[in-house]
Design a protein around this motif. Structure first.
Motif, short mmCIF file in Angstrom:
data_model
loop_
_atom_site.label_atom_id
_atom_site.label_comp_id
_atom_site.label_asym_id
_atom_site.label_seq_id
_atom_site.Cartn_x
_atom_site.Cartn_y
_atom_site.Cartn_z
N SER A 149 5.92 12.60 -0.87
CA SER A 149 5.41 13.32 -2.04
C SER A 149 6.41 14.33 -2.59
CB SER A 149 4.11 14.04 -1.67
OG SER A 149 4.37 15.10 -0.75
N GLN A 150 7.53 14.52 -1.89
CA GLN A 150 8.56 15.48 -2.30
C GLN A 150 9.82 14.75 -2.75
OE1 GLN A 150 7.55 18.91 -1.94
NE2 GLN A 150 5.70 17.68 -1.64
N ARG A 151 10.60 15.43 -3.61
CA ARG A 151 11.94 14.95 -3.94
C ARG A 151 12.91 16.11 -3.74
NH1 ARG A 151 12.82 11.70 -9.32
NH2 ARG A 151 14.73 11.28 -8.15
N PHE A 152 14.01 15.82 -3.04
CA PHE A 152 14.95 16.90 -2.74
C PHE A 152 16.32 16.30 -2.45
CE2 PHE A 152 16.87 20.20 -0.01
CZ PHE A 152 16.62 21.33 -0.78
N THR A 176 -1.19 13.65 6.54
CA THR A 176 -2.50 13.05 6.31
C THR A 176 -2.84 12.92 4.83
OG1 THR A 176 -3.67 15.19 6.45
CG2 THR A 176 -3.35 13.96 8.51
N HIS A 177 -2.16 13.68 3.98
CA HIS A 177 -2.45 13.65 2.55
C HIS A 177 -1.65 12.58 1.80
CE1 HIS A 177 -4.76 17.29 3.00
NE2 HIS A 177 -3.73 17.91 3.55
N VAL A 179 0.42 9.70 3.68
CA VAL A 179 0.69 8.45 4.41
C VAL A 179 -0.30 7.35 4.08
CG1 VAL A 179 0.81 7.39 6.70
CG2 VAL A 179 1.99 9.56 6.27
N PRO A 180 -1.61 7.63 3.99
CA PRO A 180 -2.53 6.54 3.67
C PRO A 180 -2.23 5.85 2.36
CG PRO A 180 -3.74 8.44 4.50
CD PRO A 180 -2.32 8.90 4.25
N GLN A 181 -1.67 6.57 1.39
CA GLN A 181 -1.37 5.99 0.09
C GLN A 181 -0.06 5.19 0.10
OE1 GLN A 181 -1.83 10.08 -1.38
NE2 GLN A 181 -2.83 9.16 -3.16
N LEU A 182 0.95 5.73 0.75
CA LEU A 182 2.28 5.10 0.69
C LEU A 182 2.50 4.02 1.73
CD1 LEU A 182 4.56 8.19 -0.12
CD2 LEU A 182 3.52 6.54 -1.68
N GLN A 183 1.85 4.11 2.89
CA GLN A 183 1.93 3.09 3.93
C GLN A 183 3.39 2.72 4.28
OE1 GLN A 183 -0.92 1.17 5.60
NE2 GLN A 183 -1.55 3.26 5.11
N PRO A 340 2.84 20.78 -4.01
CA PRO A 340 2.01 20.64 -2.79
C PRO A 340 1.32 19.28 -2.77
CG PRO A 340 0.94 22.05 -4.40
CD PRO A 340 2.32 21.81 -4.91
N PRO A 341 1.16 18.69 -1.59
CA PRO A 341 0.49 17.41 -1.51
C PRO A 341 -0.98 17.53 -1.86
CG PRO A 341 0.79 18.31 0.67
CD PRO A 341 1.51 19.23 -0.28
N SER A 342 -1.56 16.45 -2.31
CA SER A 342 -2.96 16.44 -2.67
C SER A 342 -3.62 15.22 -2.07
CB SER A 342 -3.11 16.41 -4.19
OG SER A 342 -4.43 16.09 -4.57
N THR A 343 -4.89 15.32 -1.79
CA THR A 343 -5.61 14.19 -1.21
C THR A 343 -5.87 13.11 -2.26
OG1 THR A 343 -7.71 15.30 -1.67
CG2 THR A 343 -6.75 15.59 0.53
N SER A 344 -5.71 13.45 -3.55
CA SER A 344 -6.04 12.48 -4.59
C SER A 344 -4.89 12.10 -5.48
CB SER A 344 -7.18 13.03 -5.46
OG SER A 344 -6.78 14.25 -6.07
N THR A 345 -3.76 12.85 -5.41
CA THR A 345 -2.65 12.55 -6.30
C THR A 345 -1.34 12.57 -5.56
OG1 THR A 345 -2.36 14.88 -6.88
CG2 THR A 345 -3.84 13.60 -8.27
N ILE A 346 -0.35 11.92 -6.16
CA ILE A 346 1.02 11.95 -5.70
C ILE A 346 1.82 12.54 -6.85
CG2 ILE A 346 2.93 10.54 -4.82
CD1 ILE A 346 0.89 8.37 -4.27
N ASN A 347 2.90 13.25 -6.57
CA ASN A 347 3.61 13.87 -7.68
C ASN A 347 4.19 12.82 -8.61
OD1 ASN A 347 6.37 13.22 -7.11
ND2 ASN A 347 6.43 14.82 -5.57
#
Length: 362
Positions: A149-152, A176-177, A179-183, A340-347
């Motif tokens: 979820s970060q870029r650096f 936990t916010h 990994v389930p989305q990106l797998q 910040p990570p979110s349970t419903s969104t990715i940046n």
């Protein structure tokens, strides 16, 4: 019939009865002796069925998986195998189903997790070990997509999941916010130094790492987890605690028989070549120089190659992510901003690389 003939017949009948009795006794004696011999051989383990793995290498169809899965948990070995490159795994020959290899073109969807050492802070361009490792994997013809979820850092494919100051349990929570989305199918973990610097949960680092690894394997079940020991540290009074955490990690890897988990040795105390030394640590006592970061990248590359050799790498879940993380990226200097990570969104940067929930990029 004459008396003489009758006597003769009786004589021959007696002879046949004697021979039959003698043969029966001989047969019975043989069976008794044979039974005694077989029982003796069985007791001394000379005669035992071969329960070993007849094809230790296994194949990409996962046919050898049952060899590991059928072991009783109380009988699994706690031994480890360590390569000349300082990569440690449990001693099992087990391979997961759907295993493949770099040579077969398995896309590597890599999530790097940790704190500032994973971010590459204080390195030129803030690329740390990640660009060295990515370039080496590309040279091996591996499709690579770094995710998070970060870029650096000043590299196109610069996604990661790392936060300065994180301890083991904290990066677990962040994971936990997202990994389930990106797998991801490869996790690289380098964390624990902040437990030492903050002198918090040092004695629980191994326990927290175990919970973290178990979560990643469960929620992204085609993944391989590579976690590393902490680097040597020159901050006053920190090195003894670094050694403590590292020993916890070395004990932890023994629990992962029949699991796609590897330990990458980063500390020079174990005597492996090309580990970052005290001279490769920068003036703050914690972050490596560019050379030290390069060594870290090379160690992680070797670890991924070892996972390949052991047949651990599996095709990632198809969820819309590109196989090459640089596809669709403009020629730009990567930003250093964090969201910040979110349970419903990715940046928005991560969503540009993949339409995870809607099927189209935003």
């Amino acid at each position: 019939m004459s008396t003489e003939n009758i006597d003769e017949k009786r004589s021959w009948s007696s002879r046949f009865s004697f021979l039959r009795t003698k043969r029966a006794i001989a047969t019975l004696t043989f069976l008794v002796v044979a039974s005694v011999v077989l029982i003796a051989l069985g007791a001394t383990h000379v005669l035992q069925p071969n329960t070993g793995n007849s094809a230790s290498g296994g194949g990409n169809d996962g046919s050898s998986e049952s060899n590991g899965d059928t072991l009783d948990s109380n009988e699994q070995s706690s031994d480890t195998n360590t390569t000349a490159d300082g990569i440690t795994t449990a001693s099992s020959n087990w391979k997961p189903a759907n295993s493949s290899s770099i040579a077969d073109g398995t896309p590597l969807r890599i999530m790097s997790l940790g704190a500032s050492l994973v971010r590459g802070e204080f390195s030129t361009g803030d690329i740390g070990f990640r660009k060295t490792m990515r370039d080496e994997l590309i040279a091996l013809n591996a499709p690579v997509n770094m995710v998070g979820s970060q870029r650096f850092g000043d590299m196109l494919d610069n996604d990661l999941e790392a936060y300065g100051g994180n301890r083991v349990d904290q990066i677990h929570e962040h994971a936990t916010h997202i990994v389930p989305q990106l797998q991801p199918n490869v996790f690289l973990i380098q964390v624990g130094t902040n437990n030492v610097l903050q002198n918090r949960d040092v004695d629980k680092a191994g326990e927290h790492m175990e919970a973290f690894i178990d979560y990643l394997l469960a929620i992204s079940n085609r993944s391989t987890v590579i976690f590393s020991t902490c680097l040597t540290n020159t901050v006053a009074n920190c090195e003894p605690r670094i050694l403590d955490v590292n020993q916890q990690y070395r004990e932890l890897i023994k629990k992962y028989d029949s699991k796609p988990v590897l330990l990458a040795e980063m500390h020079p105390s174990e005597g492996f070549p090309d580990r970052p030394q005290a001279a490769d640590i920068g003036p703050d006592g914690t972050h490596p120089t560019d050379f030290g970061y390069g060594l870290m990248g090379h160690i992680f590359t070797k670890s991924i190659q070892e996972a390949d050799r052991k047949g651990y790498l599996r095709w990632p879940v198809e969820n819309g992510l590109e196989r090459d993380g640089e596809v669709g990226r403009a020629e730009e200097t990567a930003t250093t901003s964090e969201l910040p990570p979110s349970t419903s969104t990715i940046n928005s940067h991560t969503q540009t690389k993949a339409a995870i929930t809607t099927g189209s990029a935003r």
